[in-house]
Scaffold this active site. Structure first.
Site, short mmCIF file in Angstrom:
data_model
loop_
_atom_site.label_atom_id
_atom_site.label_comp_id
_atom_site.label_asym_id
_atom_site.label_seq_id
_atom_site.Cartn_x
_atom_site.Cartn_y
_atom_site.Cartn_z
N TYR A 164 0.84 -1.21 0.00
CA TYR A 164 0.00 0.00 0.00
C TYR A 164 0.87 1.27 0.00
CZ TYR A 164 -5.08 0.78 0.23
OH TYR A 164 -6.39 1.03 -0.07
N GLU A 171 2.38 6.39 -7.06
CA GLU A 171 1.33 7.28 -7.60
C GLU A 171 1.70 8.75 -7.39
OE1 GLU A 171 -2.57 6.13 -6.18
OE2 GLU A 171 -2.07 4.02 -6.44
C1 LIG Z 1 -11.45 11.61 -8.45
C2 LIG Z 1 -10.06 11.63 -7.95
C3 LIG Z 1 -9.94 11.13 -6.58
C4 LIG Z 1 -8.54 11.20 -6.11
C5 LIG Z 1 -8.48 10.91 -4.66
C6 LIG Z 1 -7.10 10.64 -4.27
C7 LIG Z 1 -6.98 10.18 -2.88
C8 LIG Z 1 -6.46 8.78 -2.79
C9 LIG Z 1 -6.02 8.41 -1.48
C10 LIG Z 1 -5.53 6.99 -1.33
C11 LIG Z 1 -5.10 6.33 -2.55
C12 LIG Z 1 -4.60 4.96 -2.32
C13 LIG Z 1 -3.95 4.49 -3.52
C14 LIG Z 1 -3.63 3.07 -3.40
C15 LIG Z 1 -3.23 2.39 -4.38
C16 LIG Z 1 -3.03 0.97 -4.24
O1 LIG Z 1 -3.88 0.15 -4.43
S1 LIG Z 1 -1.52 0.47 -3.80
C17 LIG Z 1 -1.62 -1.30 -3.81
C18 LIG Z 1 -1.93 -1.91 -2.49
N1 LIG Z 1 -3.30 -1.73 -2.21
C19 LIG Z 1 -4.00 -2.53 -1.41
O2 LIG Z 1 -3.50 -3.50 -0.89
C20 LIG Z 1 -5.39 -2.15 -1.20
C21 LIG Z 1 -6.22 -3.05 -1.81
N2 LIG Z 1 -7.52 -2.51 -1.79
C22 LIG Z 1 -8.49 -3.12 -1.25
O3 LIG Z 1 -8.33 -4.17 -0.69
C23 LIG Z 1 -9.89 -2.60 -1.43
O4 LIG Z 1 -9.89 -1.66 -2.37
C24 LIG Z 1 -10.54 -2.15 -0.18
C25 LIG Z 1 -11.82 -1.42 -0.50
C26 LIG Z 1 -9.60 -1.23 0.58
C27 LIG Z 1 -10.83 -3.46 0.56
O5 LIG Z 1 -11.62 -3.32 1.58
P1 LIG Z 1 -12.71 -4.44 1.89
O6 LIG Z 1 -13.42 -4.86 0.65
O7 LIG Z 1 -13.53 -3.93 3.01
O8 LIG Z 1 -11.87 -5.66 2.40
P2 LIG Z 1 -12.00 -7.17 2.21
O9 LIG Z 1 -11.55 -7.76 3.50
O10 LIG Z 1 -11.24 -7.57 1.02
O11 LIG Z 1 -13.55 -7.49 1.94
C28 LIG Z 1 -14.57 -7.36 2.92
C29 LIG Z 1 -15.69 -8.36 2.66
O12 LIG Z 1 -16.25 -8.20 1.38
C30 LIG Z 1 -16.04 -9.35 0.58
N3 LIG Z 1 -15.75 -8.93 -0.77
C31 LIG Z 1 -15.24 -7.74 -1.16
N4 LIG Z 1 -15.11 -7.70 -2.47
C32 LIG Z 1 -15.51 -8.90 -2.93
C33 LIG Z 1 -15.59 -9.47 -4.22
N5 LIG Z 1 -15.19 -8.80 -5.32
N6 LIG Z 1 -16.06 -10.73 -4.32
C34 LIG Z 1 -16.45 -11.44 -3.24
N7 LIG Z 1 -16.40 -10.94 -1.98
C35 LIG Z 1 -15.94 -9.69 -1.85
C36 LIG Z 1 -14.86 -10.05 1.24
O13 LIG Z 1 -14.82 -11.40 0.97
C37 LIG Z 1 -15.16 -9.78 2.68
O14 LIG Z 1 -16.23 -10.63 3.09
P3 LIG Z 1 -16.32 -11.25 4.53
O15 LIG Z 1 -15.06 -12.04 4.73
O16 LIG Z 1 -17.54 -12.09 4.51
O17 LIG Z 1 -16.43 -10.10 5.47
#
Ligand SMILES: CCCCCCCCCCCCC/C=C/C(=O)SCCNC(=O)CCNC(=O)[C@H](O)C(C)(C)COP(=O)(O)OP(=O)(O)OC[C@H]1O[C@@H](n2cnc3c(N)ncnc32)[C@H](O)[C@@H]1OP(=O)(O)O
Length: 242
Positions: A164, A171
């Site tokens: 991250y 970026e």
């Molecule tokens: C208009 C211009 C705007 C500009 C603004 C600029 C500001 C920007 C600020 C910050 C920028 C950050 C830039 C980052 C870049 C990068 O990505 S660097 C690379 C490293 N990045 C990461 O590792 C982050 C990866 N990102 C994520 O994981 C997601 O985007 C997230 C939203 C942060 C993830 O959160 P979340 O979904 O809550 O976590 P999970 O644990 O994975 O999921 C929660 C539950 O939801 C289920 N689920 C989610 N998606 C799916 C799916 N596609 N299919 C099936 N299930 C899904 C997941 O299984 C979990 O379920 P439960 O286990 O039942 O709870």
């Protein structure tokens, strides 16, 4: 009395059937979606590796993957829809910021400004995104299929600790490299006087975007740290609603 109890049971059964159909439809769609996205990011990884092995340089690498990258990263917008309709338990805001910032990087920075496409920082965020997405989508896929290998779960909730910040560095350095070109060309800017009587300076807009990482990135990072504690250590976490 008896008939209303029966009605209740019939209604309950109908509701349960509807929920089951909805959830099996949602599971089928999510499985398809996650497999497609894993495949897309694997193709990107292989194309990048092949390019580097064949050419021995990163120059030209972005152009070789631009189409595939734009397609798969833009398609990720449906994830905001998944949260909005409630088929995944994730915040619309967290997902929205993550997906929109990526789309912004792809379309409005890297794709729009040719002069920065060969910067090392572009390769940095591309490699980081690719590793992240292959891990993330394969985690979701195996999880949905109830066959989740522990190392994928471990990778999903540990790699981000390093990836991250690295992604953010890539970026921010890329946007920084874009600033002189944006200032010189006046791209996406609107100067006065014009018939709408509004002015917009993309250069300052980019500076605001860079500054917005300061409040937004820690929120995404801490969200992932909470997810990590929940999934790997079984902690019960109460998240605030959107
Ligand atoms: C208009 C211009 C705007 C500009 C603004 C600029 C500001 C920007 C600020 C910050 C920028 C950050 C830039 C980052 C870049 C990068 O990505 S660097 C690379 C490293 N990045 C990461 O590792 C982050 C990866 N990102 C994520 O994981 C997601 O985007 C997230 C939203 C942060 C993830 O959160 P979340 O979904 O809550 O976590 P999970 O644990 O994975 O999921 C929660 C539950 O939801 C289920 N689920 C989610 N998606 C799916 C799916 N596609 N299919 C099936 N299930 C899904 C997941 O299984 C979990 O379920 P439960 O286990 O039942 O709870």
């Amino acid at each position: 009395m008896a008939s209303s109890e029966e009605d209740g049971t019939v209604e309950e059964k109908e509701n349960n059937n509807k929920k089951r159909t909805k959830s099996s439809l949602a599971t089928a769609w999510l499985t398809f979606y996650n497999i497609a996205m894993t495949a897309g990011w694997l193709v990107l990884a292989m194309t990048m590796m092949r390019f580097y092995i064949q050419k021995g340089t990163h120059k030209g690498l972005y152009r070789s993957i631009a189409r595939t990258l734009k397609f798969f990263q833009t398609f990720a917008l449906v994830e905001v829809g998944h949260c909005a309709i409630g088929i995944v338990r994730t915040s619309v805001i967290v997902t929205g910021v993550q997906v929109c910032s990526r789309i912004f990087m792809v379309w409005f920075i890297t794709n729009s400004i040719r002069q920065i496409q060969n910067e090392e920082s572009v390769i940095l965020f591309l490699v980081v995104w690719t590793v992240t997405e292959i891990t993330r989508y394969s985690y979701y896929t195996f999880n949905l299929l109830n066959h989740l290998p522990y190392f994928i779960k471990w990778a999903r909730y540990n790699f981000f600790i390093i990836l991250y910040p690295l992604g953010v560095i890539g970026e921010l350095l890329t946007i920084y490299a874009a600033l002189p070109f944006v200032r010189r060309s006046g791209m996406y800017s609107l100067r006065l006087p014009n018939k709408y009587n509004v002015s917009f300076d993309y250069y300052y807009c980019l500076i605001i975007v860079m500054l917005s990482y300061i409040p937004l990135f820690p929120q995404l990072y801490f969200h992932m740290l909470r997810q990590r504690r929940r999934v790997l250590h079984g902690e019960v976490i109460v998240e605030k609603d959107d």
